[in-house]
Design a protein around this motif. Structure first.
Motif, PDB file in Angstrom:
ATOM      1  N   SER A  33      33.789  57.213  -2.709  1.00 39.52           N
ATOM      2  CA  SER A  33      33.111  57.486  -1.443  1.00 39.52           C
ATOM      3  C   SER A  33      34.097  57.909  -0.356  1.00 39.52           C
ATOM      4  O   SER A  33      33.689  58.320   0.730  1.00 39.52           O
ATOM      5  CB  SER A  33      32.324  56.260  -0.982  1.00 39.52           C
ATOM      6  N   GLY A  34      35.370  57.808  -0.650  1.00 37.72           N
ATOM      7  CA  GLY A  34      36.391  58.224   0.298  1.00 37.72           C
ATOM      8  C   GLY A  34      37.739  58.306  -0.383  1.00 37.72           C
ATOM      9  O   GLY A  34      37.956  57.674  -1.420  1.00 37.72           O
ATOM     10  N   LEU A  35      38.622  59.106   0.191  1.00 35.50           N
ATOM     11  CA  LEU A  35      39.952  59.298  -0.384  1.00 35.50           C
ATOM     12  C   LEU A  35      41.011  59.232   0.710  1.00 35.50           C
ATOM     13  O   LEU A  35      40.835  59.810   1.781  1.00 35.50           O
ATOM     14  CB  LEU A  35      40.037  60.664  -1.073  1.00 35.50           C
ATOM     15  N   PRO A  36      42.124  58.550   0.418  1.00 35.67           N
ATOM     16  CA  PRO A  36      43.229  58.560   1.377  1.00 35.67           C
ATOM     17  C   PRO A  36      43.910  59.933   1.381  1.00 35.67           C
ATOM     18  O   PRO A  36      44.051  60.560   0.339  1.00 35.67           O
ATOM     19  CB  PRO A  36      44.190  57.476   0.860  1.00 35.67           C
ATOM     20  N   LEU A  54      29.474  64.971   5.116  1.00 36.51           N
ATOM     21  CA  LEU A  54      28.046  65.157   5.412  1.00 36.51           C
ATOM     22  C   LEU A  54      27.778  65.258   6.912  1.00 36.51           C
ATOM     23  O   LEU A  54      26.917  66.018   7.341  1.00 36.51           O
ATOM     24  CB  LEU A  54      27.234  64.029   4.785  1.00 36.51           C
ATOM     25  N   ARG A  55      28.541  64.527   7.702  1.00 34.01           N
ATOM     26  CA  ARG A  55      28.363  64.562   9.159  1.00 34.01           C
ATOM     27  C   ARG A  55      28.629  65.962   9.706  1.00 34.01           C
ATOM     28  O   ARG A  55      28.045  66.370  10.701  1.00 34.01           O
ATOM     29  CB  ARG A  55      29.291  63.542   9.818  1.00 34.01           C
ATOM     30  N   MET A  77      19.459  72.791   6.544  1.00 29.91           N
ATOM     31  CA  MET A  77      20.839  72.358   6.782  1.00 29.91           C
ATOM     32  C   MET A  77      21.571  72.110   5.465  1.00 29.91           C
ATOM     33  O   MET A  77      22.790  72.277   5.396  1.00 29.91           O
ATOM     34  CB  MET A  77      20.866  71.088   7.640  1.00 29.91           C
ATOM     35  N   GLU A  78      20.839  71.751   4.415  1.00 34.62           N
ATOM     36  CA  GLU A  78      21.467  71.527   3.105  1.00 34.62           C
ATOM     37  C   GLU A  78      22.172  72.787   2.615  1.00 34.62           C
ATOM     38  O   GLU A  78      23.227  72.709   1.988  1.00 34.62           O
ATOM     39  CB  GLU A  78      20.429  71.090   2.077  1.00 34.62           C
ATOM     40  N   ALA A  79      21.602  73.941   2.888  1.00 41.18           N
ATOM     41  CA  ALA A  79      22.188  75.201   2.454  1.00 41.18           C
ATOM     42  C   ALA A  79      23.526  75.459   3.145  1.00 41.18           C
ATOM     43  O   ALA A  79      24.360  76.214   2.642  1.00 41.18           O
ATOM     44  CB  ALA A  79      21.227  76.353   2.728  1.00 41.18           C
ATOM     45  N   GLU A  80      23.737  74.820   4.277  1.00 44.79           N
ATOM     46  CA  GLU A  80      24.988  74.990   5.022  1.00 44.79           C
ATOM     47  C   GLU A  80      26.168  74.291   4.339  1.00 44.79           C
ATOM     48  O   GLU A  80      27.313  74.483   4.726  1.00 44.79           O
ATOM     49  CB  GLU A  80      24.827  74.437   6.443  1.00 44.79           C
ATOM     50  N   TYR A  81      25.880  73.478   3.320  1.00 47.02           N
ATOM     51  CA  TYR A  81      26.946  72.743   2.624  1.00 47.02           C
ATOM     52  C   TYR A  81      28.010  73.688   2.084  1.00 47.02           C
ATOM     53  O   TYR A  81      29.195  73.360   2.086  1.00 47.02           O
ATOM     54  CB  TYR A  81      26.342  71.911   1.485  1.00 47.02           C
ATOM     55  N   LYS A  82      27.610  74.871   1.663  1.00 45.80           N
ATOM     56  CA  LYS A  82      28.570  75.840   1.126  1.00 45.80           C
ATOM     57  C   LYS A  82      29.637  76.210   2.150  1.00 45.80           C
ATOM     58  O   LYS A  82      30.742  76.579   1.782  1.00 45.80           O
ATOM     59  CB  LYS A  82      27.848  77.096   0.644  1.00 45.80           C
TER      60      LYS A  82
END
Length: 151
Positions: A33-36, A54-55, A77-82
């Motif tokens: 869920s996260g990476l350093p 996601l934010r 807005m999901e399409a904006e993920y690209k």
């Protein structure tokens, strides 16, 4: 018990230059869920969490206050993920990193995590050098095993 006794030492890391496409792949396929984010000499320079990625897709608070939630087309807005994928980790990472020391008692580390609403936290030594990660699960497991072993 101390953090160094329960932490994970083999930590998957990224650099500020890592592209979000690779970051998303690591997060989704490895279920992180996260990476350093580390710089030269494994110095911790940031954290990049799924929520940071996601934010980025969400409208600004100003837009929400001006137009209201009803006018926002969340599905489009999901399409904006690209548009996120070509970015670098440095574009979205949180550089205000909170970490714990390997010599900290584990319940003190839990209090730091609870205060900041974290489920896991980086473990750093002097000069912010990343030496591991510790999660609530790591700590809970260690306490359970110690209690179970002592009967």
């Amino acid at each position: 018990m101390l953090v160094k006794e329960v932490m994970t030492r083999a930590v998957k890391t990224i650099t500020p230059e890592t592209r979000l496409q690779e970051v998303a792949s690591i997060m989704c396929l490895s279920r992180f869920s996260g990476l350093p984010v580390v710089g030269e000499g494994d110095k911790l320079v940031g954290i990049l969490a799924e929520r940071d990625v996601l934010r980025y897709l969400f409208p600004s608070i100003k837009d929400i206050m001006t137009d209201g939630m009803g006018s926002i087309d969340f599905e489009s807005m999901e399409a904006e993920y690209k548009k996120v994928l070509p970015l670098k980790a440095s574009d979205l990472m949180n550089s205000g990193v909170i970490s714990v020391n390997p010599n900290m008692p584990i319940l003190k580390a839990v209090s730091v995590m609870a205060k900041n609403n974290f489920r896991r936290i980086p473990v750093t030594e002097e000069n912010n050098q990343l030496v591991g990660m510790v999660s609530l699960g790591d700590i809970h497991r260690a306490i359970f095993m110690k209690s179970f072993a002592s009967g």
